[in-house]
Design a protein around this motif. Structure first.
Motif, short mmCIF file in Angstrom:
data_model
loop_
_atom_site.label_atom_id
_atom_site.label_comp_id
_atom_site.label_asym_id
_atom_site.label_seq_id
_atom_site.Cartn_x
_atom_site.Cartn_y
_atom_site.Cartn_z
N LYS A 1 2.26 -0.67 4.51
CA LYS A 1 1.21 0.05 4.02
C LYS A 1 1.78 0.96 3.37
O LYS A 1 1.16 1.41 2.12
CB LYS A 1 0.48 0.87 5.30
N ASN A 2 3.02 1.39 3.40
CA ASN A 2 3.56 2.59 2.59
C ASN A 2 4.16 1.87 1.28
O ASN A 2 3.61 2.89 0.37
CB ASN A 2 4.91 3.01 3.28
N GLU B 1 3.82 -0.23 9.12
CA GLU B 1 3.44 1.26 8.51
C GLU B 1 4.39 0.94 7.12
O GLU B 1 4.04 1.84 6.20
CB GLU B 1 4.11 2.18 9.21
N LEU C 1 0.65 1.85 -0.51
CA LEU C 1 0.31 3.29 -0.77
C LEU C 1 0.96 3.86 -2.09
O LEU C 1 0.32 4.15 -3.13
CB LEU C 1 0.64 4.33 0.16
N LYS D 1 -4.07 11.83 0.26
CA LYS D 1 -4.77 11.60 1.37
C LYS D 1 -5.96 10.59 1.21
O LYS D 1 -6.14 9.71 2.23
CB LYS D 1 -5.63 13.18 1.65
N SER E 1 -2.65 10.54 7.81
CA SER E 1 -2.14 11.23 6.83
C SER E 1 -0.83 12.25 7.05
O SER E 1 -0.07 12.81 6.31
CB SER E 1 -3.16 12.30 6.32
N ALA F 1 2.49 11.49 5.50
CA ALA F 1 2.94 12.13 4.31
C ALA F 1 4.14 13.12 4.40
O ALA F 1 4.88 12.94 3.32
CB ALA F 1 1.76 12.70 3.57
N MET G 1 -4.55 7.07 1.50
CA MET G 1 -4.21 7.00 2.82
C MET G 1 -5.15 6.62 3.94
O MET G 1 -4.84 5.58 4.58
CB MET G 1 -3.29 8.10 3.58
N PHE H 1 -3.92 4.75 7.08
CA PHE H 1 -2.71 5.39 7.42
C PHE H 1 -2.76 6.99 7.59
O PHE H 1 -3.17 7.71 6.87
CB PHE H 1 -1.97 5.14 5.88
#
Length: 247
Positions: free
Chosen positions: A152-153, A149, A156, A124, A134, A137, A127, A132
């Motif tokens: 970003k993943n 996205e 992450l 969290k 949460s 998840a 993210m 991003f």
């Protein structure tokens, strides 16, 4: 600073067609390297060869990572050793949530079972840093994600897996200004004196907040020029035509 990656006279072929024609590259801890070049020059091939993608055949030369020759090592062994690669077009993995995917990957790489509550808290936090939501998840990996996205993943995953070498293959491609800023800030937070980053890009947008130590121009399978961050502005100004004569 210590040597982390050394690529020596690397020749790589894809389906018997030679793409890389003798690459020499050394990356030390604490450094950010950028590879730029024309389409089809071999930039992604270089990253895939370092990662050990079996579709890319090393026909000559060697890859040394953290003091060990990994030229023949499998992808999973290279990941466990501390190499991470983000992709131009990350695929979706229906049936596996983002949380379970990253938690399993971290368990595999570290060899230590990740405690559920501690991992959720870390996930969290990371993210939130990437703006991003949460709730993602609990969604399947990249399933229905926008381009931004998905990128970003990738960042992450990098942030939580904490590799020694992060290779970002056109992570900025197709992103709007805000997404590029968030991604570049994520890379900046990750980077420190104990790791290194290799960025493959066509643009300088991601480099506004990330100041590279070295910029390499790759043309037709060869690095034809290496310089500092000022080389990015030079490329923007005159394009790649001036470097094609150096091949």
């Amino acid at each position: 600073m210590a040597e982390l990656l050394r690529v020596e006279n690397l020749h790589v072929a894809v389906e018997e067609k030679e793409i890389l024609k003798g690459i020499d590259l050394t990356i030390n801890t604490g450094e950010i390297h950028v590879v730029m070049g024309t389409n089809g020059a071999g930039k992604s091939t270089l990253a895939n060869a370092i990662m050990g993608n079996p579709a890319y055949t090393v026909t000559e030369g060697k890859i040394v990572f953290d003091g060990k020759d990994i030229t023949e090592d499998a992808v999973n062994d290279r990941a466990k050793a501390g190499i991470f690669m983000s992709f131009q077009s990350p695929i979706s993995i229906p049936g596996i949530t983002v949380e379970n995917f990253i938690r399993t990957a971290k368990t595999t790489i570290t060899g230590e079972q990740q405690r559920a509550l501690a991992f959720k808290k870390e996930l969290k936090s990371k993210m939130d840093e990437l703006s991003f939501d949460s709730s993602y998840a609990q969604r399947y990996v990249n399933d229905g994600f926008s381009g931004g996205e998905r990128k970003k993943n990738e960042i992450l995953q990098m942030s939580i897996l904490n590799p020694k070498l992060a290779m970002l293959d056109e992570t900025d491609s197709g992103l709007d200004v805000d997404a590029v800023r968030i991604v570049s800030e994520g890379v900046s937070r990750f980077h420190n004196e104990n790791n290194a980053v290799l960025i493959i890009t066509h643009h300088n947008s991601i480099l506004q907040k990330l100041k590279p130590d070295f910029v390499h121009i790759l043309i037709n399978g060869r690095i034809v020029k290496t310089g500092d961050a000022s080389l990015v502005a030079e490329i923007e100004k005159q394009g790649y035509d001036a470097y094609k004569a150096l091949v």
